[in-house]
Structures are given as C-alpha cells and as structure tokens.
Design a protein around this motif. Sequence first.
Motif, PDB file in Angstrom:
ATOM      1  N   LYS A   1       0.833  -1.211   0.000  1.00  0.00           N
ATOM      2  CA  LYS A   1       0.000   0.000   0.000  1.00  0.00           C
ATOM      3  C   LYS A   1       0.863   1.255   0.000  1.00  0.00           C
ATOM      4  O   LYS A   1       0.610   2.214  -0.755  1.00  0.00           O
ATOM      5  N   ARG A   2       1.895   1.262   0.823  1.00  0.00           N
ATOM      6  CA  ARG A   2       2.786   2.424   0.885  1.00  0.00           C
ATOM      7  C   ARG A   2       3.510   2.623  -0.446  1.00  0.00           C
ATOM      8  O   ARG A   2       3.664   3.748  -0.928  1.00  0.00           O
ATOM      9  N   LEU A   3       3.937   1.513  -1.077  1.00  0.00           N
ATOM     10  CA  LEU A   3       4.611   1.593  -2.373  1.00  0.00           C
ATOM     11  C   LEU A   3       3.672   2.191  -3.419  1.00  0.00           C
ATOM     12  O   LEU A   3       4.078   3.025  -4.229  1.00  0.00           O
ATOM     13  N   ARG A   4       2.419   1.794  -3.411  1.00  0.00           N
ATOM     14  CA  ARG A   4       1.434   2.347  -4.341  1.00  0.00           C
ATOM     15  C   ARG A   4       1.301   3.865  -4.159  1.00  0.00           C
ATOM     16  O   ARG A   4       1.227   4.614  -5.140  1.00  0.00           O
ATOM     17  N   GLU A   5       1.257   4.284  -2.933  1.00  0.00           N
ATOM     18  CA  GLU A   5       1.104   5.720  -2.653  1.00  0.00           C
ATOM     19  C   GLU A   5       2.289   6.515  -3.188  1.00  0.00           C
ATOM     20  O   GLU A   5       2.122   7.587  -3.787  1.00  0.00           O
ATOM     21  N   VAL A   6       3.500   5.965  -2.997  1.00  0.00           N
ATOM     22  CA  VAL A   6       4.698   6.654  -3.475  1.00  0.00           C
ATOM     23  C   VAL A   6       4.706   6.703  -5.006  1.00  0.00           C
ATOM     24  O   VAL A   6       4.977   7.752  -5.611  1.00  0.00           O
ATOM     25  N   LEU A   7       4.413   5.573  -5.659  1.00  0.00           N
ATOM     26  CA  LEU A   7       4.399   5.528  -7.113  1.00  0.00           C
ATOM     27  C   LEU A   7       3.343   6.466  -7.685  1.00  0.00           C
ATOM     28  O   LEU A   7       3.578   7.149  -8.697  1.00  0.00           O
ATOM     29  N   ASN A   8       2.197   6.507  -7.038  1.00  0.00           N
ATOM     30  CA  ASN A   8       1.124   7.388  -7.513  1.00  0.00           C
ATOM     31  C   ASN A   8       1.535   8.855  -7.393  1.00  0.00           C
ATOM     32  O   ASN A   8       1.250   9.684  -8.261  1.00  0.00           O
ATOM     33  N   SER A   9       2.235   9.162  -6.318  1.00  0.00           N
ATOM     34  CA  SER A   9       2.689  10.540  -6.110  1.00  0.00           C
ATOM     35  C   SER A   9       3.731  10.947  -7.148  1.00  0.00           C
ATOM     36  O   SER A   9       3.697  12.052  -7.686  1.00  0.00           O
ATOM     37  N   VAL A  10       4.651  10.012  -7.466  1.00  0.00           N
ATOM     38  CA  VAL A  10       5.742  10.318  -8.392  1.00  0.00           C
ATOM     39  C   VAL A  10       5.249  10.411  -9.837  1.00  0.00           C
ATOM     40  O   VAL A  10       5.683  11.280 -10.608  1.00  0.00           O
ATOM     41  N   PHE A  11       4.281   9.535 -10.210  1.00  0.00           N
ATOM     42  CA  PHE A  11       3.897   9.442 -11.625  1.00  0.00           C
ATOM     43  C   PHE A  11       2.478   9.936 -11.921  1.00  0.00           C
ATOM     44  O   PHE A  11       1.993   9.722 -13.033  1.00  0.00           O
ATOM     45  N   ARG A  12       1.835  10.609 -10.975  1.00  0.00           N
ATOM     46  CA  ARG A  12       0.458  11.037 -11.198  1.00  0.00           C
ATOM     47  C   ARG A  12       0.342  12.003 -12.375  1.00  0.00           C
ATOM     48  O   ARG A  12      -0.698  12.073 -13.030  1.00  0.00           O
ATOM     49  N   HIS A  13       1.435  12.711 -12.695  1.00  0.00           N
ATOM     50  CA  HIS A  13       1.377  13.657 -13.802  1.00  0.00           C
ATOM     51  C   HIS A  13       1.235  12.967 -15.160  1.00  0.00           C
ATOM     52  O   HIS A  13       0.849  13.587 -16.147  1.00  0.00           O
ATOM     53  N   LEU A  14       1.535  11.653 -15.208  1.00  0.00           N
ATOM     54  CA  LEU A  14       1.424  10.928 -16.471  1.00  0.00           C
ATOM     55  C   LEU A  14      -0.021  10.655 -16.849  1.00  0.00           C
ATOM     56  O   LEU A  14      -0.340  10.479 -18.029  1.00  0.00           O
ATOM     57  N   ASP A  15      -0.896  10.583 -15.865  1.00  0.00           N
ATOM     58  CA  ASP A  15      -2.316  10.324 -16.124  1.00  0.00           C
ATOM     59  C   ASP A  15      -3.112  10.823 -14.923  1.00  0.00           C
ATOM     60  O   ASP A  15      -3.333  10.079 -13.961  1.00  0.00           O
ATOM     61  N   GLU A  16      -3.552  12.055 -14.974  1.00  0.00           N
ATOM     62  CA  GLU A  16      -4.271  12.658 -13.848  1.00  0.00           C
ATOM     63  C   GLU A  16      -5.589  11.947 -13.574  1.00  0.00           C
ATOM     64  O   GLU A  16      -6.015  11.812 -12.433  1.00  0.00           O
ATOM     65  N   VAL A  17      -6.264  11.475 -14.638  1.00  0.00           N
ATOM     66  CA  VAL A  17      -7.553  10.779 -14.456  1.00  0.00           C
ATOM     67  C   VAL A  17      -7.359   9.496 -13.666  1.00  0.00           C
ATOM     68  O   VAL A  17      -8.098   9.193 -12.725  1.00  0.00           O
ATOM     69  N   ALA A  18      -6.330   8.730 -14.063  1.00  0.00           N
ATOM     70  CA  ALA A  18      -6.062   7.480 -13.353  1.00  0.00           C
ATOM     71  C   ALA A  18      -5.667   7.747 -11.908  1.00  0.00           C
ATOM     72  O   ALA A  18      -6.093   7.050 -10.989  1.00  0.00           O
ATOM     73  N   ALA A  19      -4.849   8.776 -11.695  1.00  0.00           N
ATOM     74  CA  ALA A  19      -4.430   9.117 -10.336  1.00  0.00           C
ATOM     75  C   ALA A  19      -5.628   9.500  -9.486  1.00  0.00           C
ATOM     76  O   ALA A  19      -5.733   9.114  -8.324  1.00  0.00           O
ATOM     77  N   ALA A  20      -6.553  10.260 -10.071  1.00  0.00           N
ATOM     78  CA  ALA A  20      -7.738  10.664  -9.328  1.00  0.00           C
ATOM     79  C   ALA A  20      -8.640   9.475  -9.023  1.00  0.00           C
ATOM     80  O   ALA A  20      -9.262   9.395  -7.962  1.00  0.00           O
ATOM     81  N   SER A  21      -8.689   8.513  -9.958  1.00  0.00           N
ATOM     82  CA  SER A  21      -9.579   7.365  -9.764  1.00  0.00           C
ATOM     83  C   SER A  21      -9.115   6.477  -8.621  1.00  0.00           C
ATOM     84  O   SER A  21      -9.903   5.754  -8.016  1.00  0.00           O
ATOM     85  N   LEU A  22      -7.814   6.514  -8.325  1.00  0.00           N
ATOM     86  CA  LEU A  22      -7.309   5.728  -7.201  1.00  0.00           C
ATOM     87  C   LEU A  22      -7.838   6.266  -5.880  1.00  0.00           C
ATOM     88  O   LEU A  22      -7.966   5.536  -4.899  1.00  0.00           O
ATOM     89  N   LEU A  23      -8.149   7.559  -5.861  1.00  0.00           N
ATOM     90  CA  LEU A  23      -8.668   8.180  -4.646  1.00  0.00           C
ATOM     91  C   LEU A  23     -10.186   8.180  -4.619  1.00  0.00           C
ATOM     92  O   LEU A  23     -10.807   8.187  -3.566  1.00  0.00           O
ATOM     93  N   ASP A  24     -10.802   8.161  -5.826  1.00  0.00           N
ATOM     94  CA  ASP A  24     -12.258   8.225  -5.919  1.00  0.00           C
ATOM     95  C   ASP A  24     -12.742   7.055  -6.772  1.00  0.00           C
ATOM     96  O   ASP A  24     -12.598   7.042  -7.990  1.00  0.00           O
ATOM     97  N   ALA A  25     -13.328   6.052  -6.139  1.00  0.00           N
ATOM     98  CA  ALA A  25     -13.762   4.846  -6.846  1.00  0.00           C
ATOM     99  C   ALA A  25     -14.885   5.117  -7.831  1.00  0.00           C
ATOM    100  O   ALA A  25     -15.176   4.301  -8.708  1.00  0.00           O
ATOM    101  N   SER A  26     -15.559   6.275  -7.728  1.00  0.00           N
ATOM    102  CA  SER A  26     -16.680   6.575  -8.625  1.00  0.00           C
ATOM    103  C   SER A  26     -16.210   7.108  -9.975  1.00  0.00           C
ATOM    104  O   SER A  26     -16.980   7.201 -10.928  1.00  0.00           O
ATOM    105  N   VAL A  27     -14.922   7.438 -10.093  1.00  0.00           N
ATOM    106  CA  VAL A  27     -14.396   7.980 -11.346  1.00  0.00           C
ATOM    107  C   VAL A  27     -14.207   6.848 -12.343  1.00  0.00           C
ATOM    108  O   VAL A  27     -13.590   5.829 -12.041  1.00  0.00           O
TER     109      VAL A  27
END
Length: 343
Positions: free
Chosen positions: A291-317
């Motif tokens: 879980k911690r590794l996912r959070e770090v990877l999402n933080s580092v690479f969220r700029h590659l796909d903002e929609v995907a990054a947002a969907s990890l936080l919001d299951a309704s996306v």
Amino acid sequence: MSWGNSIPLLKVDLTSFVTHFEWDMAKYPAKQPLASVVDTLAKQLAQIETDLKSRTAAYNTLKVTLENLEKKSQGNLFTRTLSDIVNKEDFVLDSEYLVTLLVIVPKPDYAQWQKTYESLSDMVVPRSTKLIAEDKDGGLFTVTLFRKVIDDFKSKARANKFMVREFFYDEKEIKREREEMTRLLSDKKQQYQTSCVALKKGSSSTFPDHKVKVTPLGHPDRPAVGHTDRESEGEGEGPLLRWLKVNFSEAFIAWVHIKALRVFVESVLRYGLPVNFQAVLLQPHKKSSTKRLREVLNSVFRHLDEVAAASLLDASVEIPGLQLSNQDYFPYVYFHIDLSLLD
C-alpha cells in the motif's frame, strides 16, 4: 530487464530468473514483427498444454485402473479379490468328481461351522475344511465335496448363515492379475510418485539444461535436503517427472517474455514513439508495504495520467474507453508477476 542477447541462467530460482531476465534473442528474434513473436510464444505454450493434457490423461487412466484393483484387494471377504489370498494347495484340482468351495463364516459361528459342515449335505469330504483368511467380520474356509451336491450344499449353508463365495481357481488368471497389479504399481511410481515429492511446497528441484530451478521463495540459496549432483542430472527420475520439470521451466520462461512484451506494448500505446520509458521490477519486502509503495508511485507518476491518479482516490471515477476496474489501472504501466506458483 535487458533486451540484449540471452545469457544462460542455469539452475536459478524463480525470483533470480525474473530479476536477471534477459530477452532470448535466439528463440524470439527482436527484429521479427511483433505478431510473429507472439505467434511463436503461443504455439510453444499450446504445444506444452496439449502434451500436458495427453500425459495427464494417461496418468489418470493408470491411476483409476490401479485404484480399482486396490479396492478389490482391500474390501471384505465378500467382495475383495482372492488372488493374493488363496494358494494352489488349498484346492482339489483336475478332479472329475471332487471340487473345493470357499465359504465365508461369521466369527461367532466358527465353532458351529466345525460341528456342522460335514453334515450340511451328503458327500462332503470329512475334515476337509481349513481357515485360509480372516477379516474383522469372519473367516474364509475351504471345504471339499462331490460336484453333484454343490447346489444342495450351497442352499443348506445359506440357511445356516454360511455364504459360499463363488470362486474358480485359475492359476493363469491369478498370475495375470498379480502381474498386472505389480506392473501398474511400478508404472505409477516411475511416472509420477517422485514428482509429488519433488514439486511439493518446501522442496527444491533443478531443471537440468534449462534456466529455472524450483526452490522456495525467500530462500533462493537454500540447498535441497539430500540433494546431490546425481539427482540434479535427473538420474532415477521417471519420464513424467522429467517432462514436468523441463516444461514448467519452458512455460515460466515464455510467460515472463509475454510479461515483457505487454509492458513494452502498453508503454508504447500510452506514451507513444520514440520509445522513452524504462521497465523496472519492484518487490516489496513485506505484503504490508504494498500500500505504501502504491502511494509513493502514484505521487511520483500522477502527472502521467491525472484521471487514473484521481480514480485511485475516488472509486466513482470512470476511465473512458477502458473495460477495467479502476483498481487495475494506474498512472504508470503495471503488470503483476506471481512468484508463489509453487507454494
């Protein structure tokens, strides 16, 4: 990962093979069209699957036949085979007038049988009974009489709770049945028994002349108990065991190549050409670290796909155009490699 010429990695465990993976240029030339490489992999795995089904069917047939014979030898005196109980000396053979019958007598009635068997019918040979086998319920007795009174004797015996077991002593048939059981036991042991031990959890087996060794994850350097160089050469192993070892190795190698292909193709589809990405392997030390590794990877690479990054936080996306759960899609290209195949 490396995409250069393959360097043989003999006798390595699954984790080491994956972490030192190199594309096999000899088997899957990188200059070939992608469709040709995929077709080669597919045909290889299809052939392994076909052979596995064929060998499994042959083994299952052997196993069922052997189980049926074993059931016959493990039942009670009413149903079990008698080939491993009786002997030629127990019977009067080749007589025109006399015949030996086998009678099952309940244990509480042994004394009654000894007192009455000679008088159950005319023409019973005196003192001809002998106990030749027992189970928890009763015993198997012989009795010799004239052939002409067989039916009468059977009827009288049944009335006294003594059951005549239908049996004809045929030396050739008994020998054939014993040889068949011995052959089936030998075939089963040769084909599969050793592999059950070698491939069970916690054991280690080397695939001779191939690239992957089966060994417990987390202990890549731990030697197998009692493992010798002669064993690693496959001495004394049955053909099915050798085939399983070789083809597990081949299938695993092909599977990792497919993973590498998927990473490459998905990265090109996402990020386009020219190629400007790097594939890496990440293995958390503990499951709780995932879980911690996912959070770090999402933080580092969220700029590659903002929609995907947002969907990890919001299951309704929902991610347009994808038939995937948002839990399977990340801002970065991700594929899981399961190394617990032997657990």
